[in-house]
Enzyme design. Structure first.
Site, PDB file in Angstrom:
ATOM      1  N   THR A 177       5.346  -3.375   1.372  1.00  0.00           N
ATOM      2  CA  THR A 177       4.384  -4.458   1.123  1.00  0.00           C
ATOM      3  C   THR A 177       4.715  -5.333  -0.076  1.00  0.00           C
ATOM      4  OG1 THR A 177       2.949  -3.063  -0.260  1.00  0.00           O
ATOM      5  CG2 THR A 177       2.518  -3.073   2.123  1.00  0.00           C
ATOM      6  N   ALA A 236       6.048  -8.400  -2.139  1.00  0.00           N
ATOM      7  CA  ALA A 236       6.163  -9.789  -1.693  1.00  0.00           C
ATOM      8  C   ALA A 236       6.237 -10.716  -2.898  1.00  0.00           C
ATOM      9  CB  ALA A 236       4.958 -10.168  -0.825  1.00  0.00           C
ATOM     10  N   ASP A 289       3.731   1.650   1.995  1.00  0.00           N
ATOM     11  CA  ASP A 289       4.278   1.710   0.641  1.00  0.00           C
ATOM     12  C   ASP A 289       3.807   0.522  -0.186  1.00  0.00           C
ATOM     13  OD1 ASP A 289       6.559   2.884  -1.230  1.00  0.00           O
ATOM     14  OD2 ASP A 289       6.766   0.697  -1.241  1.00  0.00           O
ATOM     15  N   TYR A 334       3.212  -4.534  -7.515  1.00  0.00           N
ATOM     16  CA  TYR A 334       3.113  -5.518  -6.441  1.00  0.00           C
ATOM     17  C   TYR A 334       1.825  -6.335  -6.515  1.00  0.00           C
ATOM     18  CZ  TYR A 334       6.673  -2.472  -4.290  1.00  0.00           C
ATOM     19  OH  TYR A 334       7.778  -1.714  -4.031  1.00  0.00           O
ATOM     20  N   GLN A 367      12.807   7.059  -4.104  1.00  0.00           N
ATOM     21  CA  GLN A 367      12.878   5.784  -3.393  1.00  0.00           C
ATOM     22  C   GLN A 367      13.872   4.868  -4.105  1.00  0.00           C
ATOM     23  OE1 GLN A 367       9.945   2.045  -2.831  1.00  0.00           O
ATOM     24  NE2 GLN A 367       9.039   3.967  -2.151  1.00  0.00           N
TER      25      GLN A 367
END
Length: 286
Positions: A25, A27, A52, A57, A153
């Site tokens: 997600t 962006a 996620d 974010y 990750q």
């Protein structure tokens, strides 16, 4: 393939189950928060059950609202969703001037704080992001470690296949989760400029044509067959659906070897603003 099929999952070292295909997600700031919220709802409708996000974010409110809407309309139960976040600045030790402090002691202190969150039932599983093998060892070798990290990750794609880090993690029962699996648009402000567009690679495109698939589907399938969990990100309904259709075909050993050959150690995300930090993770080979 029925697009509502159950995504294959992996059992983490703490016993919890994580779907191998997740929906990312992150962006750019110009993407409306409402677009992210709508995309998460679409992803859930398609069948994604691993979502996620991160404090950084700045969209966790919208992601949470999308999940709650899908729970309230009966699409799924909350316990069906594996939701990943990364803590914000309030969890990271800083000095009086606000500078990040992450030496060996502080990394372990932060991990102890996360262990307390798990003891309190605030999180199910603990993992890390962008850790190299030496940073993982700091935690794994910590005296009186209660909960070792279950996942790491990292940026991982055909041009940066992380084969050495993957081997290190597998040997220690740590699941590697790949972001930027499809490369990244060099026009984005946080991406190293002048890098090639992965999905336009002629070798990848030739293999995609051979299988009657899109380059993105082949790139995702490659990681899944290596035992890597993947995050697929898009705000296009067509691509959200397309990226989910990766469980009804198989790459041959020859295909996998061909794709292995594309590795060139190329990073799209280098975070150069932190390059002088003593724990900048990319000074190590893996």
């Amino acid at each position: 393939m029925n697009q509502m099929m159950k995504v294959p999952s992996v059992k983490l070292s703490d016993g919890h189950i994580m779907p191998l295909l997740g929906f990312g997600t992150s962006a750019p700031s110009q993407v409306l928060k409402s677009t992210v919220e709508a995309a998460v709802q679409m992803a859930i409708d398609v069948g994604y059950r691993h979502i996620d996000s991160a404090y950084l974010y700045a969209n966790e409110e919208q992601v949470g609202r999308a999940i709650r809407k899908k729970v309230s309309d009966g699409t799924l139960r909350r316990e069906d969703v594996f939701y990943t976040s990364k803590p914000g600045k309030e969890m990271i030790p800083r000095d009086a001037q606000g500078q990040v402090l992450l030496d060996t002691v502080d990394i372990c202190a932060t991990w102890e704080a996360l262990e307390e969150c798990k003891d309190a039932g605030l999180v199910r599983s603990l993992g890390v992001s962008n850790f190299n093998h030496r940073q993982l060892e700091l935690i794994l070798n910590k005296p009186q470690l209660k909960y070792p990290p279950v996942c790491n990750q990292v940026e991982c794609h055909l041009y940066l296949n992380q084969h050495r880090l993957l081997g290190f993690c597998k040997a220690r029962d740590i699941v590697l989760i790949a972001y930027a699996v499809l490369g990244s648009d060099p026009e984005k402000q946080w991406v190293t400029k002048d890098n090639p567009r992965l999905l336009e690679d002629p070798v990848l495109r030739a293999l995609a044509g051979k299988h009657g698939r899109s380059p993105a589907q082949v790139a995702l399938r490659y990681q899944l067959q290596r035992g890597v969990a993947v995050l697929a990100k898009s705000f296009s309904e067509k691509r959200i659906r397309e990226n989910f259709q990766v469980f009804d075909f198989q790459l041959s050993p020859e295909d996998m070897e061909t794709l292995d050959g594309l590795n060139r150690g190329l990073r799209y995300f280098r975070n150069l603003e932190f390059v002088q930090h003593p724990n900048y993770p990319y000074t190590e080979e893996y």
